[in-house]
Design an enzyme around this catalytic site. Structure first.
Site, PDB file in Angstrom:
ATOM      1  N   ASN A 227      -9.443 -15.159  11.559  1.00  0.00           N
ATOM      2  CA  ASN A 227      -8.447 -15.696  12.332  1.00  0.00           C
ATOM      3  C   ASN A 227      -8.647 -15.448  13.923  1.00  0.00           C
ATOM      4  O   ASN A 227      -8.999 -14.304  14.223  1.00  0.00           O
ATOM      5  CB  ASN A 227      -6.931 -14.981  11.926  1.00  0.00           C
ATOM      6  CG  ASN A 227      -6.584 -15.411  10.367  1.00  0.00           C
ATOM      7  OD1 ASN A 227      -6.894 -16.545  10.074  1.00  0.00           O
ATOM      8  ND2 ASN A 227      -6.083 -14.455   9.557  1.00  0.00           N
TER       9      ASN A 227
ATOM     10  N   HIS B 298     -12.159 -11.982   6.718  1.00  0.00           N
ATOM     11  CA  HIS B 298     -11.536 -11.504   5.273  1.00  0.00           C
ATOM     12  C   HIS B 298     -12.386 -12.066   4.390  1.00  0.00           C
ATOM     13  O   HIS B 298     -12.827 -13.208   4.357  1.00  0.00           O
ATOM     14  CB  HIS B 298     -10.175 -12.286   5.054  1.00  0.00           C
ATOM     15  CG  HIS B 298      -9.061 -11.851   6.210  1.00  0.00           C
ATOM     16  ND1 HIS B 298      -8.048 -11.036   5.912  1.00  0.00           N
ATOM     17  CD2 HIS B 298      -8.760 -11.927   7.596  1.00  0.00           C
ATOM     18  CE1 HIS B 298      -7.183 -10.996   6.972  1.00  0.00           C
ATOM     19  NE2 HIS B 298      -7.669 -11.634   7.815  1.00  0.00           N
TER      20      HIS B 298
ATOM     21  N   ASP C 198      -7.940  -4.577   1.996  1.00  0.00           N
ATOM     22  CA  ASP C 198      -6.929  -5.039   2.750  1.00  0.00           C
ATOM     23  C   ASP C 198      -5.488  -4.457   2.205  1.00  0.00           C
ATOM     24  O   ASP C 198      -5.585  -4.164   0.873  1.00  0.00           O
ATOM     25  CB  ASP C 198      -6.637  -6.544   2.811  1.00  0.00           C
ATOM     26  CG  ASP C 198      -5.678  -6.926   3.658  1.00  0.00           C
ATOM     27  OD1 ASP C 198      -6.138  -7.806   4.673  1.00  0.00           O
ATOM     28  OD2 ASP C 198      -4.353  -6.650   3.616  1.00  0.00           O
TER      29      ASP C 198
ATOM     30  N   HIS D  54     -12.219  -9.353  12.830  1.00  0.00           N
ATOM     31  CA  HIS D  54     -12.744  -9.172  11.372  1.00  0.00           C
ATOM     32  C   HIS D  54     -12.765 -10.130  10.417  1.00  0.00           C
ATOM     33  O   HIS D  54     -12.161 -11.459  10.648  1.00  0.00           O
ATOM     34  CB  HIS D  54     -11.526  -8.146  10.749  1.00  0.00           C
ATOM     35  CG  HIS D  54     -10.169  -8.596  11.011  1.00  0.00           C
ATOM     36  ND1 HIS D  54      -9.489  -8.523  12.232  1.00  0.00           N
ATOM     37  CD2 HIS D  54      -9.164  -9.139  10.078  1.00  0.00           C
ATOM     38  CE1 HIS D  54      -8.243  -8.992  11.977  1.00  0.00           C
ATOM     39  NE2 HIS D  54      -8.025  -9.328  10.822  1.00  0.00           N
TER      40      HIS D  54
ATOM     41  N   GLU E 205      -3.221 -10.678  13.259  1.00  0.00           N
ATOM     42  CA  GLU E 205      -2.116  -9.689  13.485  1.00  0.00           C
ATOM     43  C   GLU E 205      -3.003  -8.466  14.041  1.00  0.00           C
ATOM     44  O   GLU E 205      -2.194  -7.740  14.926  1.00  0.00           O
ATOM     45  CB  GLU E 205      -1.576  -9.455  12.016  1.00  0.00           C
ATOM     46  CG  GLU E 205      -0.884 -10.546  11.699  1.00  0.00           C
ATOM     47  CD  GLU E 205      -0.275 -10.209  10.114  1.00  0.00           C
ATOM     48  OE1 GLU E 205      -0.745  -9.282   9.561  1.00  0.00           O
ATOM     49  OE2 GLU E 205       0.236 -10.966   9.517  1.00  0.00           O
TER      50      GLU E 205
END
Ligand code: 5GP
Length: 116
Positions: A86, A101, A29, A99, A94
């Site tokens: 998310n 994390h 990230d 994806h 965002e």
């Protein structure tokens, strides 16, 4: 439309890729929330969890086997880590390319603040 993460997967823009195969790509990230913060992304563009189809199951299952592998390689498997996906606006998403994390390397505390 091509997503930011598709450009990373195709190596059209730079990133620190730590793993890649035919189904998924994992990279650091750019704005890490912890000492270890990896994004694991299906190579196929899926905008959000709401767009998941049965044909995506192989790639989405691979997210977990790669999470396990990367966590071991980066030395956080034994102490533990958190996997987060998310979804949408309220979920804080965002980048609209689904994806996972992988966050670890420190004690992360409670999942969410207990407030409205
Ligand atoms: P989201 O909020 O969508 O679940 O997470 C998006 C993540 O992508 C954020 O943690 C953000 O730091 C990361 N990110 C955004 N742009 C880039 C980029 O250009 N390169 C990398 N490596 N990560 C990015």
């Amino acid at each position: 439309m091509t997503t930011l993460f598709s450009k990373i997967i195709r190596r059209e823009i730079p990133s620190e890729i730590v793993y890649q195969d035919d189904l998924v790509t994992a990279f650091k990230d750019i704005n890490p929330a912890a000492p270890v913060h990896i994004l694991i992304v299906p190579n196929v563009e899926i905008a959000t969890v709401n767009d998941v189809q049965p044909e995506h199951e192989a790639a989405l299952g691979r997210l977990f086997t790669v999470a396990k592998k990367v966590a071991q390689e980066l030395g956080v498997a034994e102490d533990g880590y958190r996997l987060i996906v998310n979804c949408g606006y309220d979920g804080g998403q965002e980048v609209y390319h689904l994806h996972m994390h992988l966050v670890g390397g420190r004690r992360l505390g409670p999942l969410l603040p207990r407030k409205e």
